[in-house]
Design a protein around this motif. Structure first.
Motif: not given
Length: 57
Positions: A1-13
């Motif tokens: 998982m790259d940084g952008l997906y990690a950011l989207f995952h964190t924000l979505g959660t």
């Protein structure tokens, strides 16, 4: 998982946990075949339960 997906995952959660979508997260994790939550289903991510192989170099 790259940084952008990690950011989207964190924000979505965080959005799901703050809102009433938290119950959907729990239900999906219990009944989904891959035990994915709502954010994981949207992003197409899966958690792998495997030890990391880290070598200090």
């Amino acid at each position: 998982m790259d940084g952008l997906y990690a950011l989207f995952h964190t924000l979505g959660t965080l959005i799901c946990l703050i809102s009433r979508l938290q119950i959907i997260l729990v239900i999906l994790m219990l009944i989904a075949s891959r035990k994915q939550g709502l954010v994981d289903l949207i992003l197409g991510t899966v958690i792998l339960n495997a030890p990391a192989h880290y070598q200090a170099g």
